[in-house]
Design an enzyme around this catalytic site. Structure first.
Site, PDB file in Angstrom:
ATOM      1  N   GLY A 350       0.824  -1.207   0.000  1.00  0.00           N
ATOM      2  CA  GLY A 350       0.000   0.000   0.000  1.00  0.00           C
ATOM      3  C   GLY A 350       0.853   1.250   0.000  1.00  0.00           C
ATOM      4  O   GLY A 350       1.231   1.760   1.064  1.00  0.00           O
ATOM      5  N   SER A 353       0.313   6.570  -3.320  1.00  0.00           N
ATOM      6  CA  SER A 353      -0.559   6.953  -4.427  1.00  0.00           C
ATOM      7  C   SER A 353      -1.270   5.780  -5.083  1.00  0.00           C
ATOM      8  O   SER A 353      -2.245   5.988  -5.807  1.00  0.00           O
ATOM      9  CB  SER A 353       0.256   7.699  -5.492  1.00  0.00           C
ATOM     10  OG  SER A 353       1.318   6.882  -5.975  1.00  0.00           O
ATOM     11  N   GLN A 354      -0.805   4.540  -4.861  1.00  0.00           N
ATOM     12  CA  GLN A 354      -1.431   3.391  -5.497  1.00  0.00           C
ATOM     13  C   GLN A 354      -1.178   2.126  -4.693  1.00  0.00           C
ATOM     14  O   GLN A 354      -0.278   2.078  -3.845  1.00  0.00           O
ATOM     15  CB  GLN A 354      -0.912   3.205  -6.924  1.00  0.00           C
ATOM     16  CG  GLN A 354       0.571   2.938  -7.013  1.00  0.00           C
ATOM     17  CD  GLN A 354       1.051   2.780  -8.446  1.00  0.00           C
ATOM     18  OE1 GLN A 354       0.269   2.723  -9.375  1.00  0.00           O
ATOM     19  NE2 GLN A 354       2.366   2.703  -8.628  1.00  0.00           N
ATOM     20  N   GLY A 438       8.682   3.850   8.373  1.00  0.00           N
ATOM     21  CA  GLY A 438       7.825   3.427   7.272  1.00  0.00           C
ATOM     22  C   GLY A 438       8.006   1.951   6.956  1.00  0.00           C
ATOM     23  O   GLY A 438       9.123   1.491   6.706  1.00  0.00           O
ATOM     24  N   SER A 439       6.900   1.209   6.970  1.00  0.00           N
ATOM     25  CA  SER A 439       7.025  -0.237   6.747  1.00  0.00           C
ATOM     26  C   SER A 439       7.534  -0.553   5.350  1.00  0.00           C
ATOM     27  O   SER A 439       8.165  -1.591   5.129  1.00  0.00           O
ATOM     28  CB  SER A 439       5.678  -0.920   6.983  1.00  0.00           C
ATOM     29  OG  SER A 439       4.678  -0.370   6.145  1.00  0.00           O
ATOM     30  N   ASP A 440       7.290   0.334   4.373  1.00  0.00           N
ATOM     31  CA  ASP A 440       7.821   0.075   3.029  1.00  0.00           C
ATOM     32  C   ASP A 440       9.340   0.098   3.030  1.00  0.00           C
ATOM     33  O   ASP A 440       9.994  -0.709   2.359  1.00  0.00           O
ATOM     34  CB  ASP A 440       7.260   1.085   2.026  1.00  0.00           C
ATOM     35  CG  ASP A 440       7.559   2.530   2.401  1.00  0.00           C
ATOM     36  OD1 ASP A 440       7.863   2.810   3.583  1.00  0.00           O
ATOM     37  OD2 ASP A 440       7.492   3.394   1.506  1.00  0.00           O
ATOM     38  N   THR A 463       6.517   8.375  -4.307  1.00  0.00           N
ATOM     39  CA  THR A 463       6.040   9.699  -3.910  1.00  0.00           C
ATOM     40  C   THR A 463       7.118  10.422  -3.121  1.00  0.00           C
ATOM     41  O   THR A 463       7.334  11.626  -3.279  1.00  0.00           O
ATOM     42  CB  THR A 463       4.756   9.561  -3.074  1.00  0.00           C
ATOM     43  OG1 THR A 463       3.787   8.825  -3.832  1.00  0.00           O
ATOM     44  CG2 THR A 463       4.194  10.929  -2.728  1.00  0.00           C
TER      45      THR A 463
END
Length: 599
Positions: A350, A353-354, A438-440, A463
């Site tokens: 997640g 932006s997408q 941030g998990s990403d 982003t």
């Protein structure tokens, strides 16, 4: 083991074919008197000393060795069109050609390096390649293609097929285990490692080949050229003391590689498909798919396609396998009941932006789908069509609770949203408060270990642009966050006069305002990457590699904009969907150690 002194190498090269040589001739090569040869011989490695047989002034070895005379090797290479170098010792023959490829593809094309001893030899999946002097035929060469790397997925099977042709011409019945292992039934004879460098609009493939030339005794799960040749002679009733010299085998290999790769460069893998299917050991047979020694799926091999991918019929239907980290093993386990259907996963990334998602069948995914949050209808359609009671949903998200809730409305099973963690997969997170991390970024770091075991800078171009540092001993040190390209442009447009301009192009010295804006944004991102790389290099130590793993929609633009020398001096890899790989790694460990990982 260290390399031999030059006189010892020359004497061994003279004896390497197993034929008798007179002591006076050997003494001249060694630069000693004949009566001093015995003392000279005692300086040879222990596993070679015992191979010597002496009779009537003649010396010979009871087994041949894969060792070469430099001048004879250069003549052999020249006849096949290769610029040839012999290294008595090097870190890796692939490294020798990679250095040429990073300087100039033209220098790497058909440059051949034969190695007697490698101190840091490597195979597929980061495995170490170990051997003793003379027992393995090892060489690397470059071949330049006017194609991007992603169009060379079938190169490894093509190289394996060329090697099989050469071995067959020597009377050896060899098969191929997908994608590129050379095998005799279940015993491995040799392997192939291909690394690529993109430079000057061309792709230089550095092809490393290692073949067990002779084994001193039975080695588990391994075959050797000489043992197979001897067995073939016995089967034909023609056994003799003669053997295949390493130089003869290398000559046949170079000849077939020349033919196959020339045709491959023009027509791809399609002309070789039928021959490959015939050579493929597991064609039409039940197999197990393994990752790191663990079974992740099973089925029956259907075929291999023109892209080099394996097609497998599983309990859940046909599946395409492209991962180089997957290994194949014949499945001859007795069946007393129907096999358990493989677990299915839906992995979610997640972003701001997408949403991206991938369907995984026990460790393998084929594609990643993406959609904006305003229209997730495709996610709902796929869920309705593909999910069942064994489907789990695991994801990570930086998009906020409202968008996560929107995702969940299209699914009828709970989503396990994973946060950053203090530790996972052996990687320690040094972020002061992992809940704020941030998990990403965390799952990018976990995913990077599929593509580098060195210290590495993990870059995400979305982003926001993040640059994170991971040490070679698995300490995640943290990193930086900066606005992505669109955010930078929007800020300039909103906060400054006369800078709401259309997108420009990147130039070293821009002379228009749109180009100046675009170039400035790119310089900022490249500068952040180079700064983080420099810090991590200083911490890691000079001489040790620090790789760059870069993901996200702007990854290729950033790599193209980085200073050319920086890209040549370092390993820079573009990896799409790095978060998905990180989730996949985490899920795999959770299945093995379910009680040791945090929620």
């Amino acid at each position: 083991m260290t390399a031999l002194k030059l006189p010892h190498s020359r004497v061994l090269a003279e004896l390497a074919n197993g034929l008798p040589q007179h002591v006076s001739h050997l003494a001249r090569i060694a630069g000693v008197k004949p009566h001093q040869l015995n003392g000279f011989w005692q300086q040879m490695p222990a596993h070679i000393r015992g191979l010597l047989r002496q009779h009537d002034g003649q010396w010979r070895l009871v087994r041949p060795l894969a060792l070469f005379d430099e001048e004879a090797l250069q003549r052999l290479g020249t006849e096949r069109g290769f610029q040839t170098t012999l290294k008595h010792e090097c870190t890796s023959s692939n490294d020798e050609i990679l250095n040429l490829a990073r300087t100039s593809p033209e220098q790497a094309h058909k440059a051949l390096c034969v190695a007697h001893l490698q101190t840091k030899g490597r195979g597929r999946q980061g495995r170490k390649w170990t051997h003793r002097l003379g027992e393995c035929l090892m060489f690397s060469f470059g071949w330049v293609f006017d194609k991007p790397q992603h169009e060379l997925g079938s190169l490894a099977p093509a190289v394996a097929l060329a090697c099989r042709r050469a071995l067959a011409a020597s009377g050896l019945d060899i098969q191929i285990k997908w994608p590129n292992d050379l095998v005799a039934d279940r015993d491995k004879l040799g392997g192939i490692l291909i690394e690529t460098v993109r430079n000057e609009g061309k792709t230089a493939a550095v092809i490393g080949i290692g073949i067990n030339f002779v084994l001193p005794k039975e080695v588990e799960n391994a075959a050797s050229v000489q043992a197979l040749f001897h067995n073939a002679q016995l089967a034909r009733g023609t056994a003799s003391a003669h053997c295949i010299p390493a130089s003869t085998l290398l000559d046949k290999l170079l000849g077939e590689l020349n033919v196959v790769l020339t045709q491959y460069a023009q027509n791809g893998f399609a002309p070789f498909l039928e021959e490959y299917q015939t050579a493929h050991r597991d064609h039409g047979k039940p197999v197990l798919l393994l990752r790191d020694g663990q079974t992740v799926n099973e089925g029956t091999v259907l075929n291999v396609d023109a892209q080099g991918a394996l097609h497998l019929m599983t309990a859940a239907g046909e599946q395409t396998v492209v991962s180089g980290e997957i290994s194949l093993r014949p499945d001859d386990t007795p069946r007393t009941a129907a096999p358990r259907p493989p677990e299915r996963l839906l992995l979610l990334d997640g972003g701001n932006s997408q949403l991206k998602w991938a369907w995984v069948e026990n460790g393998v995914f084929n594609e990643v789908t993406r959609a904006p949050y305003r229209d997730l209808s495709k996610l709902g359609e796929e869920w309705a069509a593909r999910s069942d009671d064994r489907t789990r949903i695991v994801g990570c998200a930086v998009c906020g609770d409202l968008k996560k809730a929107l995702v969940e409305t299209h699914l009828t099973a709970p989503v396990r949203w994973l946060p950053s963690m203090p530790q996972a997969l052996g990687i320690r997170n040094h972020y002061r408060n992992p809940a704020e991390h941030g998990s990403d970024r965390w799952f990018n770091a976990l995913g990077s270990r599929r593509f580098s075991q060195n210290a590495c800078v993990v870059v995400s171009c979305g982003t926001a642009v993040t640059t994170d540092a991971l040490t070679e001993d698995n300490h995640y040190l943290g990193g930086t966050i900066m606005p992505g390209f669109h955010l930078m442009k929007e800020a300039l447009a909103a906060k400054t006069a006369n800078l709401d301009r259309p997108a420009g192009k990147v130039y070293p010295f821009p002379t228009t305002t749109p180009n100046a804006i675009t170039s400035g944004m790119m310089d900022a991102v490249c500068g952040a990457v180079i700064m983080m790389h420099g810090r991590l290099q200083q911490k890691t130590g000079e001489g040790k590699p620090v790789d760059v793993i870069i993901t996200g929609g702007g990854a290729s633009k950033v790599v193209n904009a980085l200073p050319k020398q920086f890209v040549l001096d370092n390993t820079v890899k573009i990896v799409d969907n790095l978060v998905i790989y990180g989730l996949l790694n985490w899920v795999a460990q959770e299945q093995e150690q379910p009680d040791k990982l945090p929620e």
